[in-house]
Scaffold this active site. Structure first.
Site, mmCIF file in Angstrom:
data_model
loop_
_atom_site.group_PDB
_atom_site.id
_atom_site.type_symbol
_atom_site.label_atom_id
_atom_site.label_comp_id
_atom_site.label_asym_id
_atom_site.label_seq_id
_atom_site.Cartn_x
_atom_site.Cartn_y
_atom_site.Cartn_z
ATOM 1 N N HIS A 1 -38.207 11.120 15.641
ATOM 2 C CA HIS A 1 -37.701 11.474 14.317
ATOM 3 C C HIS A 1 -37.593 10.257 13.409
ATOM 4 O O HIS A 1 -37.477 10.400 12.191
ATOM 5 C CB HIS A 1 -36.331 12.153 14.461
ATOM 6 C CG HIS A 1 -35.822 12.793 13.206
ATOM 7 N ND1 HIS A 1 -36.454 13.854 12.595
ATOM 8 C CD2 HIS A 1 -34.737 12.518 12.434
ATOM 9 C CE1 HIS A 1 -35.778 14.213 11.514
ATOM 10 N NE2 HIS A 1 -34.741 13.411 11.389
ATOM 11 N N SER B 1 -36.234 13.893 6.302
ATOM 12 C CA SER B 1 -35.247 14.637 7.079
ATOM 13 C C SER B 1 -34.455 15.582 6.169
ATOM 14 O O SER B 1 -35.054 16.441 5.540
ATOM 15 C CB SER B 1 -34.350 13.673 7.852
ATOM 16 O OG SER B 1 -33.702 14.352 8.902
ATOM 17 N N ASP C 1 -41.397 15.190 17.583
ATOM 18 C CA ASP C 1 -40.177 15.336 16.788
ATOM 19 C C ASP C 1 -39.707 16.785 16.864
ATOM 20 O O ASP C 1 -40.313 17.684 16.278
ATOM 21 C CB ASP C 1 -40.440 14.932 15.343
ATOM 22 C CG ASP C 1 -39.169 14.870 14.504
ATOM 23 O OD1 ASP C 1 -38.104 15.297 15.002
ATOM 24 O OD2 ASP C 1 -39.243 14.396 13.356
#
Length: 228
Positions: free
Chosen positions: A208, A140, A195
């Site tokens: 995610h 991320s 995602d």
């Protein structure tokens, strides 16, 4: 392993923090062997360099400098393959606080101090252990840290980096699924079809948080193939 949701609804669209999800038993059993903070690169001696140095940048709000998701899982797999004494694991910490607000910084998607800290660690690996194979990863917001830092490294330091695995890459659309100024053959990107982050947004959907299986299997296999 489970993850704790610590983000309010007001900021959930930009968060990259773990939420509570169920994982398969095999991955869950890794928890006891994993640590959210690893500093072997910084603490290790140049007279005892390992075969592999793994540098990782965690997701927003994850604890320590490694987090509790993709980073430790990949580290565990590398240590299982090469032996713990032959792998130094190092998280990007210090100036990189993995705060939520830095996701908004344009165009990097993270802070300049975080990028510089990652660059410092790659440089340290090169000066301390120039013959070790360096591999890296990010999850991320951590992928933004890795993409920007690696793209700014000298060719000498980039050449020492054998492979990079990026999960839930927040700049996937903007960077065309790659790390700018870095070999695509050394880069593996994991971005789930569901995602939304992978399509240039900061909308956080359940997909995610579902990269643990990749971290336990395909990501370390890719790195091992690059390491040789």
């Amino acid at each position: 392993m489970k993850f704790l949701s610590i983000i309010s609804l007001a900021v959930s669209l930009v968060a990259a923090a773990p939420v509570e999800v169920g994982l398969d038993t095999g991955v869950a059993n890794l928890e006891a062997r994993q640590s959210s903070t690893r500093n072997e690169l910084e603490s290790g001696s140049s007279s005892n360099c390992p075969k592999v140095i793994y540098i990782f940048a965690r997701a927003s709000t994850e604890p320590g400098n490694m987090g509790i998701s993709a980073g430790p899982i990949v580290a565990d797999a590398l240590e299982s393959r090469y032996g713990a004494s032959q792998v130094w694991v190092q998280g990007v910490g210090g100036p990189y606080s993995a705060d939520l607000a830095s996701n908004f910084i344009i165009p990097e998607g993270t802070s300049r101090v975080a990028i510089n800290e990652a660059k410092r660690l790659f440089t340290l690996a090169n000066t301390k252990c120039p013959n070790s194979a360096v591999v890296a990863g990010g999850y991320s917001q951590g992928t933004a840290v890795m993409a920007s830092s690696i793209s700014e490294l000298s060719s000498t330091i980039q050449n020492q980096i054998k492979g990079v695995v990026l999960s839930a890459i927040t700049k996937n659309l903007q960077n065309l699924g790659r790390i700018p100024n870095f070999s695509t053959s050394k880069t593996e990107v994991y971005c789930a079809l569901a995602d939304a982050v992978c399509y240039g947004t900061l909308f956080i959907l359940p997909a995610h948080f579902l990269y643990q299986a990749d971290a336990a299997t395909s990501a370390p296999r890719f790195l091992a193939a690059r390491i040789g």
